[in-house]
Design an enzyme around this catalytic site. Sequence first.
Site, short mmCIF file in Angstrom:
data_model
loop_
_atom_site.label_atom_id
_atom_site.label_comp_id
_atom_site.label_asym_id
_atom_site.label_seq_id
_atom_site.Cartn_x
_atom_site.Cartn_y
_atom_site.Cartn_z
N LYS A 110 -9.02 0.92 8.31
CA LYS A 110 -9.13 0.67 6.87
C LYS A 110 -10.38 -0.14 6.60
O LYS A 110 -10.59 -1.21 7.20
CB LYS A 110 -7.92 -0.15 6.42
CG LYS A 110 -7.00 0.57 5.46
CD LYS A 110 -5.93 -0.40 5.04
CE LYS A 110 -5.02 0.24 4.04
NZ LYS A 110 -4.00 -0.71 3.60
C1 E4P Z 1 -2.43 0.03 0.76
O1 E4P Z 1 -2.72 0.58 1.81
C2 E4P Z 1 -2.12 -1.38 0.60
O2 E4P Z 1 -1.63 -1.89 1.83
C3 E4P Z 1 -1.01 -1.66 -0.38
O3 E4P Z 1 -0.52 -0.46 -0.96
C4 E4P Z 1 -1.32 -2.72 -1.37
O4 E4P Z 1 -0.21 -2.89 -2.21
P1 E4P Z 1 0.02 -4.18 -3.11
O5 E4P Z 1 -0.81 -4.02 -4.35
O6 E4P Z 1 1.49 -4.13 -3.42
O7 E4P Z 1 -0.37 -5.36 -2.28
#
Ligand code: E4P
Length: 218
Positions: free
Chosen positions: A84
């Site tokens: 990521k």
């Molecule tokens: C995506 O890969 C992120 O880990 C995640 O969806 C972020 O979500 P949040 O806005 O609930 O922290």
Amino acid sequence: MRIFLDTANIDEIRQAAKLGVISGVTTNPSLVAKEKRADMKAVIREISSVVDGPISAEVLSLEPEAMIREAREVSSWSPNVVVKIPMSASGLEAISALSREGIRTNLTLCFSLNQAILGAIAGATYVSAFVGRLDDAGHDGMQIVAEIVNIFDHYKDRIKTQVIAASIRHPLHVVAAAKAGAHIATIPYSVLMQMVKHPLTDIGICRFAEDWQRISKA
Ligand code: E4P
């Protein structure tokens, strides 16, 4: 649409994996920190031993060279790791270098069509559009997902990047992501469990059991 689990909690991942509906897992530094585990490598390896699918693990570096170095290291943890990379000029530079090396990437913190277009051109395997956080800021997060899917579809011969609807907060988001054509929705375990449940199903199961008990005792 495929479903990924958005968590670093190994118990949740084990439970969800048993259902046979999870094709991958996404984590981020906040999710790993929530589990009070500082060894990201150990966490990702443990997840990889449970789920046979893409496991997103995020880099913490911010400069392109450091991001690329860290991404190479992260991708060596397990064959199913996807790295990521947060959206930024440095992130795009890292994604294009990594895609040339065949390392799969997930462009994270994507909040606009322009960011998604750039990520796809740079060669990201996935772009993660953060629906819930966009909604929180007064935008229509799912509209952005639908528009990214639509744009990528115009160029399907060239663009192979898949769209992840991320930052999912409730079951209606999952339905909307499927309607918008998202390739994947990455969802918290609590949302997965909410999707399983329906009050009429519970009432129906109770009624079947009661009716059968009545007749079997007669
Ligand atoms: C995506 O890969 C992120 O880990 C995640 O969806 C972020 O979500 P949040 O806005 O609930 O922290």
